[in-house]
Design a protein around this motif. Structure first.
Motif, PDB file in Angstrom:
ATOM      1  N   ARG A  95       7.394  11.891  -4.165  1.00  0.00           N
ATOM      2  CA  ARG A  95       6.394  11.108  -4.883  1.00  0.00           C
ATOM      3  C   ARG A  95       7.031   9.924  -5.627  1.00  0.00           C
ATOM      4  O   ARG A  95       6.445   8.859  -5.719  1.00  0.00           O
ATOM      5  N   SER A  96       8.228  10.125  -6.139  1.00  0.00           N
ATOM      6  CA  SER A  96       8.841   9.064  -6.938  1.00  0.00           C
ATOM      7  C   SER A  96       9.775   8.161  -6.133  1.00  0.00           C
ATOM      8  O   SER A  96      10.108   7.066  -6.580  1.00  0.00           O
TER       9      SER A  96
ATOM     10  N   LEU B 187       0.817  -1.205   0.000  1.00  0.00           N
ATOM     11  CA  LEU B 187       0.000   0.000   0.000  1.00  0.00           C
ATOM     12  C   LEU B 187       0.855   1.261   0.000  1.00  0.00           C
ATOM     13  O   LEU B 187       0.638   2.183  -0.786  1.00  0.00           O
ATOM     14  N   LEU B 188       1.838   1.279   0.898  1.00  0.00           N
ATOM     15  CA  LEU B 188       2.635   2.494   1.061  1.00  0.00           C
ATOM     16  C   LEU B 188       3.488   2.768  -0.176  1.00  0.00           C
ATOM     17  O   LEU B 188       3.612   3.911  -0.623  1.00  0.00           O
ATOM     18  N   ARG B 189       4.062   1.721  -0.755  1.00  0.00           N
ATOM     19  CA  ARG B 189       4.932   1.918  -1.917  1.00  0.00           C
ATOM     20  C   ARG B 189       4.167   2.494  -3.099  1.00  0.00           C
ATOM     21  O   ARG B 189       4.718   3.313  -3.852  1.00  0.00           O
ATOM     22  N   SER B 190       2.922   2.093  -3.265  1.00  0.00           N
ATOM     23  CA  SER B 190       2.164   2.539  -4.444  1.00  0.00           C
ATOM     24  C   SER B 190       1.312   3.776  -4.188  1.00  0.00           C
ATOM     25  O   SER B 190       0.884   4.435  -5.133  1.00  0.00           O
ATOM     26  N   ALA B 191       1.078   4.085  -2.915  1.00  0.00           N
ATOM     27  CA  ALA B 191       0.129   5.157  -2.602  1.00  0.00           C
ATOM     28  C   ALA B 191       0.596   6.526  -3.089  1.00  0.00           C
ATOM     29  O   ALA B 191      -0.219   7.426  -3.259  1.00  0.00           O
ATOM     30  N   MET B 192       1.904   6.689  -3.312  1.00  0.00           N
ATOM     31  CA  MET B 192       2.404   7.989  -3.720  1.00  0.00           C
ATOM     32  C   MET B 192       2.120   8.286  -5.189  1.00  0.00           C
ATOM     33  O   MET B 192       2.141   9.430  -5.609  1.00  0.00           O
ATOM     34  N   SER B 193       1.890   7.257  -5.979  1.00  0.00           N
ATOM     35  CA  SER B 193       1.721   7.497  -7.418  1.00  0.00           C
ATOM     36  C   SER B 193       0.506   6.780  -7.990  1.00  0.00           C
ATOM     37  O   SER B 193       0.288   6.815  -9.188  1.00  0.00           O
ATOM     38  N   ASN B 194      -0.277   6.131  -7.135  1.00  0.00           N
ATOM     39  CA  ASN B 194      -1.444   5.409  -7.621  1.00  0.00           C
ATOM     40  C   ASN B 194      -2.667   5.796  -6.789  1.00  0.00           C
ATOM     41  O   ASN B 194      -2.684   5.607  -5.575  1.00  0.00           O
TER      42      ASN B 194
ATOM     43  N   GLU C  71       3.109  15.960  -9.980  1.00  0.00           N
ATOM     44  CA  GLU C  71       1.710  15.526  -9.915  1.00  0.00           C
ATOM     45  C   GLU C  71       1.548  14.017 -10.069  1.00  0.00           C
ATOM     46  O   GLU C  71       0.680  13.417  -9.451  1.00  0.00           O
ATOM     47  N   ARG C  72       2.362  13.409 -10.938  1.00  0.00           N
ATOM     48  CA  ARG C  72       2.108  12.011 -11.282  1.00  0.00           C
ATOM     49  C   ARG C  72       3.272  11.069 -11.004  1.00  0.00           C
ATOM     50  O   ARG C  72       3.147   9.860 -11.218  1.00  0.00           O
ATOM     51  N   GLY C  73       4.408  11.586 -10.625  1.00  0.00           N
ATOM     52  CA  GLY C  73       5.560  10.724 -10.391  1.00  0.00           C
ATOM     53  C   GLY C  73       6.314  10.400 -11.665  1.00  0.00           C
ATOM     54  O   GLY C  73       5.880  10.736 -12.767  1.00  0.00           O
ATOM     55  N   TYR C  74       7.454   9.734 -11.499  1.00  0.00           N
ATOM     56  CA  TYR C  74       8.328   9.455 -12.644  1.00  0.00           C
ATOM     57  C   TYR C  74       7.636   8.623 -13.703  1.00  0.00           C
ATOM     58  O   TYR C  74       7.651   8.947 -14.893  1.00  0.00           O
ATOM     59  N   ASP C  75       7.028   7.519 -13.310  1.00  0.00           N
ATOM     60  CA  ASP C  75       6.399   6.632 -14.291  1.00  0.00           C
ATOM     61  C   ASP C  75       5.163   7.264 -14.913  1.00  0.00           C
ATOM     62  O   ASP C  75       4.917   7.115 -16.108  1.00  0.00           O
TER      63      ASP C  75
END
Lengths: 194, 194
Positions: free
Chosen positions: B109-110, A107-114, B29-33
């Motif tokens: 974020r990234s 959860l934490l790893r993806s929460a920043m960009s998802n 806003e969206r991160g690297y990916d």
DNA sequence: TGCATTTGTCAACAGGTGTTGGCATATGAA
DNA sequence: TTCATATGCCAACACCTGTTGACAAATGCA
């Protein structure tokens, strides 16, 4: 069915579990974008198409992999002065204990960009963290207090387990308990913080 | 060159700046990916190929976009009892002040899913945060103290600006200063924490 | 004016993505 | 055995990605 109906652990159930396990591992290690369905399939030694057949889409697979139950203790039952220490000890069990799963890492790893992961994490806060804090104090304050506690604990998790900031990784359990425990105690029980 | 050599703000310099500005916005806003070169190009009203021509690759563009200078104050110059408040005030300026750029948002974020961003963030800690804390106490303790401070401040930033946890978003500047300031103060100046 | 350099567009590449449908095989009940 | 179903693989789809090279227009100096 094989044998009688009582034994429902069909072959499909086992591969389904294998896929989910591989997904949890890879989502935890690389995040939602970084873990492709092909990667998950390879880790589960199966064809990528099967991943979609068992879980209808990548989003649904992630949703299944990102289910988290923190099992926070009921703070009313313990000494009020020990709340901070209780929380930080539970934190260490969640992240490093023998029964710790990769749920929070996912959860934490993806929460920043998802966005979905972020929403899921906010739900964990609202349904599992906030009520526990609300049970030991003015409910009107619960959001702020739980929010401050979460900011410290998620920040610690981030620095120690994801970012791997060397001095934070080097902290022993005792050091974490002695240093962070009092900070949590204060967030939960301090009176005069408007 | 147009005019004389003194005026080096050629057209290329301006488009280069436009691209970088668009990249900083989208990476934040969206991160690297999540931010593709085509997205950045569209935001800068230019062809995707130009993004590559000006910055040789997406990685190099990200590296340029992710440069951060926290401008942390020299803690030796201020009252020792005011260190916590000083730090949290500077934090709010970095993230919400009039001169605040998206630099830290880009990095944070990234950093959870991109190794380069994570390394860059660790560098910011090692070169900008840790030395400031080391200047006001036993240098042997500096790593641990700076790490604890960072865990709280990065956690707060994460909950308030990226995860947008409602109760943390709702905190006023004063509430943040009164609540988090003392926690930082303790991390930096408390004596008896092995 | 002519001409070289800069600035930009376009189309395409090679590879990766999630997802789908068709076909093979294995399984277990009849 | 016979046959339906469960389980699995393969090939392909449509799309998106970073990146490249060829060509066009603009620019500014001689």
């Amino acid at each position: 069915m094989t044998q009688n109906q009582a034994k429902k652990i069909s072959k499909s159930d086992r591969t389904r579990a294998h896929i989910l396990e591989a997904a949890r591992l890879l989502f935890a290690e690389r995040g939602y974008d970084g873990a492709s369905i092909r990667d998950v399939a390879a880790h589960a030694s199966i064809d990528p198409a099967m991943v979609i057949r068992y879980f209808r889409s990548k989003d649904e697979l992630f949703a299944r992999a990102a289910i988290v139950d923190l099992h926070l203790p009921e703070l009313r039952m313990i000494d009020r002065a020990a709340i901070g220490e209780t929380l930080i000890r539970r934190f260490l069990e969640i992240w490093e204990g023998p029964a710790s799963g990769p749920g929070m890492t996912i959860l934490l790893r993806s929460a920043m960009s998802n966005d979905y992961a972020a929403e899921k994490l906010r739900e964990v806060f609202a349904s599992q963290v906030r009520p526990v804090v609300a049970a030991v104090g003015d409910p009107a304050d619960a959001g702020r207090r739980a929010g401050l506690v979460s900011s410290q604990l998620l920040g610690l998790a981030m620095c120690r387990y994801l970012l791997r900031l060397p001095p934070v990784v080097a902290l022993s359990h005792d050091e974490i308990i002695r240093n962070v425990g009092p900070a949590l105690q204060r967030y939960v029980t301090e009176e005069d913080l408007s």
